[in-house]
Design an enzyme around this catalytic site. Sequence first.
Site, PDB file in Angstrom:
ATOM      1  N   THR A 135       0.834  -1.203   0.000  1.00 57.79           N
ATOM      2  CA  THR A 135       0.000   0.000   0.000  1.00 57.79           C
ATOM      3  C   THR A 135       0.868   1.252   0.000  1.00 57.79           C
ATOM      4  O   THR A 135       2.010   1.225   0.485  1.00 57.79           O
ATOM      5  CB  THR A 135      -0.897  -0.014   1.255  1.00 57.79           C
ATOM      6  OG1 THR A 135      -1.447   1.285   1.449  1.00 57.79           O
ATOM      7  CG2 THR A 135      -0.119  -0.363   2.511  1.00 57.79           C
ATOM      8  N   ASP A 136       0.297   2.351  -0.469  1.00 57.56           N
ATOM      9  CA  ASP A 136       1.023   3.633  -0.391  1.00 57.56           C
ATOM     10  C   ASP A 136       1.066   4.157   1.047  1.00 57.56           C
ATOM     11  O   ASP A 136       1.802   5.099   1.340  1.00 57.56           O
ATOM     12  CB  ASP A 136       0.402   4.680  -1.331  1.00 57.56           C
ATOM     13  CG  ASP A 136      -1.051   5.007  -1.024  1.00 57.56           C
ATOM     14  OD1 ASP A 136      -1.658   4.347  -0.143  1.00 57.56           O
ATOM     15  OD2 ASP A 136      -1.589   5.937  -1.657  1.00 57.56           O
ATOM     16  N   GLU A 137       0.281   3.542   1.946  1.00 57.41           N
ATOM     17  CA  GLU A 137       0.218   4.056   3.320  1.00 57.41           C
ATOM     18  C   GLU A 137       1.541   3.863   4.074  1.00 57.41           C
ATOM     19  O   GLU A 137       1.779   4.514   5.086  1.00 57.41           O
ATOM     20  CB  GLU A 137      -0.956   3.416   4.078  1.00 57.41           C
ATOM     21  CG  GLU A 137      -2.270   3.679   3.354  1.00 57.41           C
ATOM     22  CD  GLU A 137      -3.537   3.266   4.096  1.00 57.41           C
ATOM     23  OE1 GLU A 137      -3.506   3.169   5.327  1.00 57.41           O
ATOM     24  OE2 GLU A 137      -4.561   3.054   3.421  1.00 57.41           O
ATOM     25  N   TYR A 183      -1.730  -0.689  10.927  1.00 56.26           N
ATOM     26  CA  TYR A 183      -1.863  -1.348   9.614  1.00 56.26           C
ATOM     27  C   TYR A 183      -0.670  -1.028   8.735  1.00 56.26           C
ATOM     28  O   TYR A 183       0.009  -1.930   8.221  1.00 56.26           O
ATOM     29  CB  TYR A 183      -3.164  -0.901   8.927  1.00 56.26           C
ATOM     30  CG  TYR A 183      -3.203  -1.205   7.436  1.00 56.26           C
ATOM     31  CD1 TYR A 183      -3.192  -2.517   6.966  1.00 56.26           C
ATOM     32  CD2 TYR A 183      -3.233  -0.171   6.489  1.00 56.26           C
ATOM     33  CE1 TYR A 183      -3.212  -2.790   5.596  1.00 56.26           C
ATOM     34  CE2 TYR A 183      -3.256  -0.439   5.125  1.00 56.26           C
ATOM     35  CZ  TYR A 183      -3.247  -1.749   4.689  1.00 56.26           C
ATOM     36  OH  TYR A 183      -3.255  -2.024   3.326  1.00 56.26           O
ATOM     37  N   LYS A 187       2.387  -3.426   7.231  1.00 57.15           N
ATOM     38  CA  LYS A 187       2.657  -3.584   5.792  1.00 57.15           C
ATOM     39  C   LYS A 187       4.096  -3.171   5.480  1.00 57.15           C
ATOM     40  O   LYS A 187       4.772  -3.802   4.676  1.00 57.15           O
ATOM     41  CB  LYS A 187       1.669  -2.768   4.956  1.00 57.15           C
ATOM     42  CG  LYS A 187       0.235  -3.265   4.952  1.00 57.15           C
ATOM     43  CD  LYS A 187       0.041  -4.646   4.342  1.00 57.15           C
ATOM     44  CE  LYS A 187       0.231  -4.692   2.855  1.00 57.15           C
ATOM     45  NZ  LYS A 187      -0.116  -6.032   2.290  1.00 57.15           N
TER      46      LYS A 187
HETATM   47  P1  NAD Z   1      -9.426  -7.600   2.057  1.00 56.53           P
HETATM   48  O1  NAD Z   1      -9.435  -7.359   3.531  1.00 56.53           O
HETATM   49  O2  NAD Z   1     -10.649  -7.340   1.258  1.00 56.53           O
HETATM   50  O3  NAD Z   1      -9.016  -9.116   1.773  1.00 56.53           O
HETATM   51  C1  NAD Z   1      -7.990  -9.765   2.471  1.00 56.53           C
HETATM   52  C2  NAD Z   1      -8.087 -11.264   2.185  1.00 56.53           C
HETATM   53  O4  NAD Z   1      -7.001 -11.904   2.868  1.00 56.53           O
HETATM   54  C3  NAD Z   1      -9.365 -11.893   2.683  1.00 56.53           C
HETATM   55  O5  NAD Z   1      -9.887 -12.772   1.715  1.00 56.53           O
HETATM   56  C4  NAD Z   1      -8.932 -12.683   3.925  1.00 56.53           C
HETATM   57  O6  NAD Z   1      -9.717 -13.829   4.186  1.00 56.53           O
HETATM   58  C5  NAD Z   1      -7.506 -13.035   3.550  1.00 56.53           C
HETATM   59  N1  NAD Z   1      -6.677 -13.273   4.743  1.00 56.53           N
HETATM   60  C6  NAD Z   1      -6.542 -12.475   5.833  1.00 56.53           C
HETATM   61  N2  NAD Z   1      -5.727 -13.050   6.738  1.00 56.53           N
HETATM   62  C7  NAD Z   1      -5.317 -14.229   6.188  1.00 56.53           C
HETATM   63  C8  NAD Z   1      -4.445 -15.272   6.627  1.00 56.53           C
HETATM   64  N3  NAD Z   1      -3.857 -15.218   7.835  1.00 56.53           N
HETATM   65  N4  NAD Z   1      -4.227 -16.317   5.805  1.00 56.53           N
HETATM   66  C9  NAD Z   1      -4.832 -16.377   4.591  1.00 56.53           C
HETATM   67  N5  NAD Z   1      -5.681 -15.445   4.137  1.00 56.53           N
HETATM   68  C10 NAD Z   1      -5.919 -14.378   4.918  1.00 56.53           C
HETATM   69  O7  NAD Z   1      -8.189  -6.776   1.508  1.00 56.53           O
HETATM   70  P2  NAD Z   1      -7.993  -5.975   0.143  1.00 56.53           P
HETATM   71  O8  NAD Z   1      -8.536  -4.619   0.293  1.00 56.53           O
HETATM   72  O9  NAD Z   1      -8.445  -6.827  -0.985  1.00 56.53           O
HETATM   73  O10 NAD Z   1      -6.408  -5.853   0.115  1.00 56.53           O
HETATM   74  C11 NAD Z   1      -5.616  -6.900  -0.446  1.00 56.53           C
HETATM   75  C12 NAD Z   1      -4.153  -6.513  -0.349  1.00 56.53           C
HETATM   76  O11 NAD Z   1      -3.925  -5.292  -1.051  1.00 56.53           O
HETATM   77  C13 NAD Z   1      -3.668  -6.278   1.077  1.00 56.53           C
HETATM   78  O12 NAD Z   1      -2.374  -6.806   1.195  1.00 56.53           O
HETATM   79  C14 NAD Z   1      -3.671  -4.767   1.220  1.00 56.53           C
HETATM   80  O13 NAD Z   1      -2.692  -4.353   2.146  1.00 56.53           O
HETATM   81  C15 NAD Z   1      -3.315  -4.338  -0.190  1.00 56.53           C
HETATM   82  N6  NAD Z   1      -3.823  -3.014  -0.609  1.00 56.53           N
HETATM   83  C16 NAD Z   1      -5.140  -2.698  -0.453  1.00 56.53           C
HETATM   84  C17 NAD Z   1      -5.603  -1.458  -0.897  1.00 56.53           C
HETATM   85  C18 NAD Z   1      -7.064  -1.083  -0.788  1.00 56.53           C
HETATM   86  O14 NAD Z   1      -7.422   0.049  -1.108  1.00 56.53           O
HETATM   87  N7  NAD Z   1      -7.948  -1.975  -0.398  1.00 56.53           N
HETATM   88  C19 NAD Z   1      -4.722  -0.553  -1.481  1.00 56.53           C
HETATM   89  C20 NAD Z   1      -3.371  -0.909  -1.615  1.00 56.53           C
HETATM   90  C21 NAD Z   1      -2.940  -2.155  -1.188  1.00 56.53           C
HETATM   91  P1  TYD Z   2     -10.891   3.638   4.323  1.00 50.47           P
HETATM   92  O1  TYD Z   2     -11.830   3.206   3.244  1.00 50.47           O
HETATM   93  O2  TYD Z   2     -10.972   2.987   5.664  1.00 50.47           O
HETATM   94  O3  TYD Z   2      -9.418   3.523   3.700  1.00 50.47           O
HETATM   95  P2  TYD Z   2      -7.982   4.029   4.309  1.00 50.47           P
HETATM   96  O4  TYD Z   2      -8.150   4.347   5.739  1.00 50.47           O
HETATM   97  O5  TYD Z   2      -7.118   2.841   4.094  1.00 50.47           O
HETATM   98  O6  TYD Z   2      -7.599   5.216   3.471  1.00 50.47           O
HETATM   99  O7  TYD Z   2     -11.069   5.208   4.568  1.00 50.47           O
HETATM  100  C1  TYD Z   2     -10.941   6.134   3.509  1.00 50.47           C
HETATM  101  C2  TYD Z   2     -11.048   7.520   4.109  1.00 50.47           C
HETATM  102  O8  TYD Z   2     -12.380   7.710   4.608  1.00 50.47           O
HETATM  103  C3  TYD Z   2     -10.131   7.749   5.304  1.00 50.47           C
HETATM  104  O9  TYD Z   2      -9.641   9.094   5.277  1.00 50.47           O
HETATM  105  C4  TYD Z   2     -11.041   7.547   6.508  1.00 50.47           C
HETATM  106  C5  TYD Z   2     -12.392   8.006   6.003  1.00 50.47           C
HETATM  107  N1  TYD Z   2     -13.556   7.320   6.593  1.00 50.47           N
HETATM  108  C6  TYD Z   2     -14.601   8.065   7.137  1.00 50.47           C
HETATM  109  O10 TYD Z   2     -14.581   9.308   7.164  1.00 50.47           O
HETATM  110  N2  TYD Z   2     -15.674   7.390   7.664  1.00 50.47           N
HETATM  111  C7  TYD Z   2     -15.750   6.021   7.665  1.00 50.47           C
HETATM  112  O11 TYD Z   2     -16.756   5.465   8.189  1.00 50.47           O
HETATM  113  C8  TYD Z   2     -14.677   5.277   7.074  1.00 50.47           C
HETATM  114  C9  TYD Z   2     -14.705   3.778   7.065  1.00 50.47           C
HETATM  115  C10 TYD Z   2     -13.600   5.974   6.556  1.00 50.47           C
END
Ligand code: NAD
Ligand code: TYD
Length: 377
Positions: A135-137, A183, A187
């Site tokens: 992630t960019d975070e 988080y 990461k």
């Molecule tokens: P998500 O929470 O929707 O899915 C995570 C998946 O991992 C789930 O299916 C869960 O069952 C599985 N999982 C969790 N713990 C596990 C374990 N111990 N063993 C096996 N499986 C396990 O997450 P997402 O939003 O799809 O993110 C996927 C990846 O991309 C993550 O690594 C996250 O850090 C990264 N990412 C997400 C975003 C975003 O905006 N969602 C952006 C950048 C990077």
């Molecule tokens: P989120 O979808 O949790 O992603 P991330 O924290 O990884 O960026 O949140 C996106 C943005 O929205 C973040 O600035 C937090 C804000 N947010 C709210 O204001 N209310 C909410 O209920 C949630 C879940 C997020």
Amino acid sequence: MKRNIVITGGAGFIGSHVVRLFVNKYPEYNIINLDKLTYAGNLANLKDIEDKPNYKFVKMDICDFEAFYQLMQDEKIDGIIHLAAESHVDRSIKDPFTFAKTNVMGTLALLQAAKLYWESLPEKYDGKRFYHISTDEVYGALSMNHPEGIEPPFKTAASSEGHKAYGDDFFYETTKYNPHSPYSASKASSDHFVRAYHDTYGMPTIVTNCSNNYGPYQFPEKLIPLFINNIRNRKPLPVYGKGENVRDWLYVEDHARAIDTIFHEGRINETYNIGGFNEWKNIDLIKVMIKTVDKILGNPEGHSLDLITYVTDRLGHDARYAIDSTKLQKELGWEPSLQFEEGIEKTVRWYLDNQEWMDNITSGEYEKYYQDMYKGR
Ligand code: NAD
Ligand code: TYD
């Protein structure tokens, strides 16, 4: 060419899009979706491809080193695309241990099992790949030194109309890691372990850092699906703080395409940032969602604005994320495809058309969790 690929976290949001893309695009590959099925894992995300001959689901915890080592041998795995993680910042604030366990120790277990298996082969690391999705975070937070917005340095197909940047700095591949939340700290740690396996043992690794994703199948604890569902159900929309925080949004299928390109063509031991130059203040984005849902449901314009409820801010809430993905665009020719307003409309329509998917998640157990989570806000 035949390949045996494990995609971890394939039952989650982004992982399910990656699995679908690979299963459909590469019938000659053997695609294994490895997932523990935590609260965030949902096999309903993959109903359309579950019967394909090149797809297999394995329920496994990535922390289970022995089981994963066995799987590597049984399936002769030559590629790992690692997405499994605990992914929600709010949960990490309440329960950091689970994040360290899954994201750090789980990633380490995969790395070590892959190392032992690949080093036991005559060809060793040749033709192998460990691709870690991050992630960019991990880069921390950028300043908001232009709160009214300025002309951005670049635009892409994803950039919204009248797109602005809210500061004059961006996350580059060279930006120093400075994670703030449990988080992002977990990461960042896992990214370091992946790079350490390249530097120490010569494992062919790649790390990519992507901005916020949106689209179908996202778990409704995250801003966009949560708010679409709450607008539909006339529930309050809990805006953290003043709603001024900025996030950079990318359509999930564009991320999945980037992963495909990088897995096949990316250079070993490189980092690529993935994003579409598409910054939004939360409150502006929330207003777009309200407008779009109201339009589709046939409500008068502004009907759901009264649901906006300002609540206590998230602890350590990062002010601004904005990613520069020029390297990926120049080096590998990847471009986002979907403009943001179109992407949001497509996403809103998907959630409204798939209410059963949403209701299955938000009923029962989860509703109780959600109420506890937001107690006191
Ligand atoms: P998500 O929470 O929707 O899915 C995570 C998946 O991992 C789930 O299916 C869960 O069952 C599985 N999982 C969790 N713990 C596990 C374990 N111990 N063993 C096996 N499986 C396990 O997450 P997402 O939003 O799809 O993110 C996927 C990846 O991309 C993550 O690594 C996250 O850090 C990264 N990412 C997400 C975003 C975003 O905006 N969602 C952006 C950048 C990077
Ligand atoms: P989120 O979808 O949790 O992603 P991330 O924290 O990884 O960026 O949140 C996106 C943005 O929205 C973040 O600035 C937090 C804000 N947010 C709210 O204001 N209310 C909410 O209920 C949630 C879940 C997020």
